[in-house]
Write a protein that holds these residues in place. Structure first.
Motif, PDB file in Angstrom:
ATOM      1  N   ILE A 125      69.268  69.700  13.155  1.00 43.70           N
ATOM      2  CA  ILE A 125      69.793  69.212  11.878  1.00 43.70           C
ATOM      3  C   ILE A 125      69.868  70.353  10.863  1.00 43.70           C
ATOM      4  O   ILE A 125      70.885  70.546  10.187  1.00 43.70           O
ATOM      5  CB  ILE A 125      68.921  68.063  11.340  1.00 43.70           C
ATOM      6  CG1 ILE A 125      69.046  66.823  12.233  1.00 43.70           C
ATOM      7  CG2 ILE A 125      69.301  67.710   9.904  1.00 43.70           C
ATOM      8  CD1 ILE A 125      68.054  65.733  11.914  1.00 43.70           C
ATOM      9  N   ALA A 126      68.775  71.115  10.761  1.00 39.61           N
ATOM     10  CA  ALA A 126      68.732  72.202   9.773  1.00 39.61           C
ATOM     11  C   ALA A 126      69.760  73.277  10.093  1.00 39.61           C
ATOM     12  O   ALA A 126      70.458  73.773   9.190  1.00 39.61           O
ATOM     13  CB  ALA A 126      67.324  72.809   9.736  1.00 39.61           C
ATOM     14  N   LEU A 127      69.874  73.659  11.349  1.00 40.80           N
ATOM     15  CA  LEU A 127      70.798  74.727  11.726  1.00 40.80           C
ATOM     16  C   LEU A 127      72.247  74.321  11.503  1.00 40.80           C
ATOM     17  O   LEU A 127      73.067  75.125  11.042  1.00 40.80           O
ATOM     18  CB  LEU A 127      70.577  75.103  13.192  1.00 40.80           C
ATOM     19  CG  LEU A 127      71.380  76.297  13.718  1.00 40.80           C
ATOM     20  CD1 LEU A 127      71.055  77.550  12.918  1.00 40.80           C
ATOM     21  CD2 LEU A 127      71.091  76.529  15.202  1.00 40.80           C
ATOM     22  N   ALA A 128      72.575  73.081  11.807  1.00 43.40           N
ATOM     23  CA  ALA A 128      73.957  72.624  11.627  1.00 43.40           C
ATOM     24  C   ALA A 128      74.309  72.438  10.156  1.00 43.40           C
ATOM     25  O   ALA A 128      75.454  72.686   9.747  1.00 43.40           O
ATOM     26  CB  ALA A 128      74.168  71.309  12.380  1.00 43.40           C
ATOM     27  N   ALA A 129      73.330  72.010   9.351  1.00 39.07           N
ATOM     28  CA  ALA A 129      73.610  71.679   7.954  1.00 39.07           C
ATOM     29  C   ALA A 129      73.507  72.865   7.012  1.00 39.07           C
ATOM     30  O   ALA A 129      73.905  72.755   5.849  1.00 39.07           O
ATOM     31  CB  ALA A 129      72.654  70.576   7.485  1.00 39.07           C
ATOM     32  N   VAL A 130      72.982  73.988   7.470  1.00 38.12           N
ATOM     33  CA  VAL A 130      72.752  75.108   6.561  1.00 38.12           C
ATOM     34  C   VAL A 130      74.046  75.801   6.149  1.00 38.12           C
ATOM     35  O   VAL A 130      74.171  76.310   5.025  1.00 38.12           O
ATOM     36  CB  VAL A 130      71.780  76.131   7.196  1.00 38.12           C
ATOM     37  CG1 VAL A 130      72.448  76.889   8.338  1.00 38.12           C
ATOM     38  CG2 VAL A 130      71.265  77.114   6.154  1.00 38.12           C
ATOM     39  N   PHE A 131      75.053  75.815   7.026  1.00 39.88           N
ATOM     40  CA  PHE A 131      76.238  76.633   6.769  1.00 39.88           C
ATOM     41  C   PHE A 131      77.083  76.150   5.593  1.00 39.88           C
ATOM     42  O   PHE A 131      77.543  76.967   4.792  1.00 39.88           O
ATOM     43  CB  PHE A 131      77.078  76.747   8.042  1.00 39.88           C
ATOM     44  CG  PHE A 131      76.402  77.535   9.125  1.00 39.88           C
ATOM     45  CD1 PHE A 131      76.251  78.898   9.021  1.00 39.88           C
ATOM     46  CD2 PHE A 131      75.891  76.892  10.245  1.00 39.88           C
ATOM     47  CE1 PHE A 131      75.622  79.625  10.001  1.00 39.88           C
ATOM     48  CE2 PHE A 131      75.254  77.610  11.232  1.00 39.88           C
ATOM     49  CZ  PHE A 131      75.112  78.984  11.124  1.00 39.88           C
ATOM     50  N   PRO A 132      77.351  74.842   5.426  1.00 33.00           N
ATOM     51  CA  PRO A 132      78.128  74.437   4.247  1.00 33.00           C
ATOM     52  C   PRO A 132      77.486  74.832   2.928  1.00 33.00           C
ATOM     53  O   PRO A 132      78.169  75.312   2.013  1.00 33.00           O
ATOM     54  CB  PRO A 132      78.221  72.911   4.398  1.00 33.00           C
ATOM     55  CG  PRO A 132      78.072  72.663   5.860  1.00 33.00           C
ATOM     56  CD  PRO A 132      77.103  73.691   6.329  1.00 33.00           C
ATOM     57  N   PHE A 187      73.575  64.159   8.905  1.00 29.65           N
ATOM     58  CA  PHE A 187      73.543  62.766   9.364  1.00 29.65           C
ATOM     59  C   PHE A 187      74.175  62.643  10.747  1.00 29.65           C
ATOM     60  O   PHE A 187      73.636  61.966  11.638  1.00 29.65           O
ATOM     61  CB  PHE A 187      74.280  61.891   8.353  1.00 29.65           C
ATOM     62  CG  PHE A 187      74.213  60.425   8.668  1.00 29.65           C
ATOM     63  CD1 PHE A 187      73.027  59.741   8.552  1.00 29.65           C
ATOM     64  CD2 PHE A 187      75.346  59.730   9.068  1.00 29.65           C
ATOM     65  CE1 PHE A 187      72.958  58.378   8.835  1.00 29.65           C
ATOM     66  CE2 PHE A 187      75.283  58.388   9.353  1.00 29.65           C
ATOM     67  CZ  PHE A 187      74.089  57.709   9.234  1.00 29.65           C
ATOM     68  N   VAL A 188      75.310  63.314  10.958  1.00 27.43           N
ATOM     69  CA  VAL A 188      75.979  63.263  12.258  1.00 27.43           C
ATOM     70  C   VAL A 188      75.093  63.874  13.344  1.00 27.43           C
ATOM     71  O   VAL A 188      74.934  63.304  14.438  1.00 27.43           O
ATOM     72  CB  VAL A 188      77.336  64.000  12.188  1.00 27.43           C
ATOM     73  CG1 VAL A 188      77.939  64.137  13.581  1.00 27.43           C
ATOM     74  CG2 VAL A 188      78.300  63.261  11.273  1.00 27.43           C
ATOM     75  N   VAL A 189      74.498  65.030  13.051  1.00 24.67           N
ATOM     76  CA  VAL A 189      73.668  65.714  14.051  1.00 24.67           C
ATOM     77  C   VAL A 189      72.379  64.941  14.307  1.00 24.67           C
ATOM     78  O   VAL A 189      71.862  64.942  15.424  1.00 24.67           O
ATOM     79  CB  VAL A 189      73.367  67.154  13.589  1.00 24.67           C
ATOM     80  CG1 VAL A 189      72.415  67.847  14.547  1.00 24.67           C
ATOM     81  CG2 VAL A 189      74.667  67.943  13.476  1.00 24.67           C
ATOM     82  N   MET A 190      71.864  64.258  13.285  1.00 26.45           N
ATOM     83  CA  MET A 190      70.686  63.421  13.496  1.00 26.45           C
ATOM     84  C   MET A 190      70.959  62.373  14.569  1.00 26.45           C
ATOM     85  O   MET A 190      70.150  62.164  15.484  1.00 26.45           O
ATOM     86  CB  MET A 190      70.291  62.732  12.186  1.00 26.45           C
ATOM     87  CG  MET A 190      69.098  61.791  12.306  1.00 26.45           C
ATOM     88  SD  MET A 190      69.029  60.519  11.026  1.00 26.45           S
ATOM     89  CE  MET A 190      70.284  59.362  11.621  1.00 26.45           C
ATOM     90  N   ILE A 191      72.113  61.710  14.471  1.00 23.13           N
ATOM     91  CA  ILE A 191      72.471  60.681  15.444  1.00 23.13           C
ATOM     92  C   ILE A 191      72.636  61.295  16.835  1.00 23.13           C
ATOM     93  O   ILE A 191      72.113  60.779  17.826  1.00 23.13           O
ATOM     94  CB  ILE A 191      73.764  59.971  15.018  1.00 23.13           C
ATOM     95  CG1 ILE A 191      73.584  59.305  13.657  1.00 23.13           C
ATOM     96  CG2 ILE A 191      74.186  58.939  16.065  1.00 23.13           C
ATOM     97  CD1 ILE A 191      74.871  58.780  13.052  1.00 23.13           C
ATOM     98  N   ALA A 192      73.381  62.421  16.903  1.00 22.52           N
ATOM     99  CA  ALA A 192      73.653  63.038  18.199  1.00 22.52           C
ATOM    100  C   ALA A 192      72.374  63.547  18.849  1.00 22.52           C
ATOM    101  O   ALA A 192      72.187  63.399  20.064  1.00 22.52           O
ATOM    102  CB  ALA A 192      74.651  64.183  18.019  1.00 22.52           C
ATOM    103  N   SER A 193      71.481  64.139  18.068  1.00 29.48           N
ATOM    104  CA  SER A 193      70.249  64.696  18.646  1.00 29.48           C
ATOM    105  C   SER A 193      69.337  63.604  19.182  1.00 29.48           C
ATOM    106  O   SER A 193      68.562  63.839  20.118  1.00 29.48           O
ATOM    107  CB  SER A 193      69.510  65.530  17.591  1.00 29.48           C
ATOM    108  OG  SER A 193      69.058  64.724  16.521  1.00 29.48           O
TER     109      SER A 193
END
Length: 257
Positions: A125-132, A187-193
């Motif tokens: 979650i953190a890695l995916a959300a950090v870039f924006p 939120f999207v990555v939370m569901i996928a993970s």
């Protein structure tokens, strides 16, 4: 007035959609499209009572921790890169390389490195959300008006004063936009993970219901995810409007002039 209208539209639209769903699905005999009344019964039984502490709170905790790490890291690294143009020139290609990789595609890599478990979910979650947030922070700071920079130099503000009193307020609207995109990504990555690894969390329970042909349970999980996503976005938007009230007010004055 506009704030009241915004809240009314934000809350009223989902209510209207749920009403249409209830009307269309009433009396449905389709196995894969049960009546909303049946879904709401399972929603209450599963998510409000049986799995609230074990799955709902777990998912929300992972989301909040991962998102908080992403925001703090994104803003911190964004300030460093914006203040050091030479370093940014070397790091920018790496950032845009990883940014171009779909967030969900990082999960199998993290599983091989971190393993299954809560740590993998939070890191993904953190890695995916950090870039924006990171990119919005850098762009926002680079776009600060040169007049503000000159004024801060004339008044001999310290580095910390420039960052907190000049650069952060000036770049705040763009940083907030990046944070909102990060929230949606998280939120999207939370569901996928949660669909990989241990069978706990809202995403895992929803997938398990689908694989077990427990269709009403599956729909109740989808409904819960929609409610959480909608509520998170509404809370963020209300907070953004409160924190950036000065910016929104200045834009209204500029349009009225």
């Amino acid at each position: 007035m506009r704030k009241t209208l915004y809240i009314a539209l934000g809350v009223g639209t989902p209510v209207i959609l749920l009403g249409l769903w209830f009307a269309v699905s009433a009396g449905s005999t389709n196995t894969f499209f049960p009546p909303l009344s049946t879904i709401l019964v399972r929603f209450q039984q599963l998510w409000i009572f049986a799995h609230f502490s074990s799955d709902v709170l777990l998912s929300l905790r992972n989301l909040l921790i991962g998102y908080a790490i992403a925001v703090v890291a994104g803003i911190g690294l964004g300030f460093l890169l914006a203040m050091m143009p030479r370093v940014r020139g070397y790091v920018d290609p790496v950032i845009h390389l990883f940014r171009g990789i779909p967030a969900v595609a990082l999960i199998p890599i993290l599983i091989s490195l971190v393993g299954f478990g809560i740590e993998m979910r939070i890191v993904s979650i953190a890695l995916a959300a950090v870039f924006p947030t990171l990119i919005a922070t850098v762009d926002g700071l680079r776009g600060v008006d040169s007049t503000l920079k000159d004024v801060s130099s004339v008044y001999r503000l310290t580095v910390s004063e420039r960052l907190t009193r000049v650069y952060l307020p000036a770049a705040g609207p763009q940083i907030a936009s990046g944070m909102q995109v990060s929230l949606q990504t998280a939120f999207v990555v939370m569901i996928a993970s949660e669909m990989l690894g241990p069978s706990d969390g809202i995403g895992a329970m929803t997938l398990l219901a689908q694989q077990s042909f427990m269709i009403a349970d599956m729909w109740s999980g989808i409904l819960l995810l929609g409610v959480i996503g909608f509520a998170a976005n509404m809370i963020f938007e209300l907070g953004r409007r409160r924190v950036l009230a000065w910016y929104i007010g200045s834009r209204k004055m500029a349009r009225a002039a």
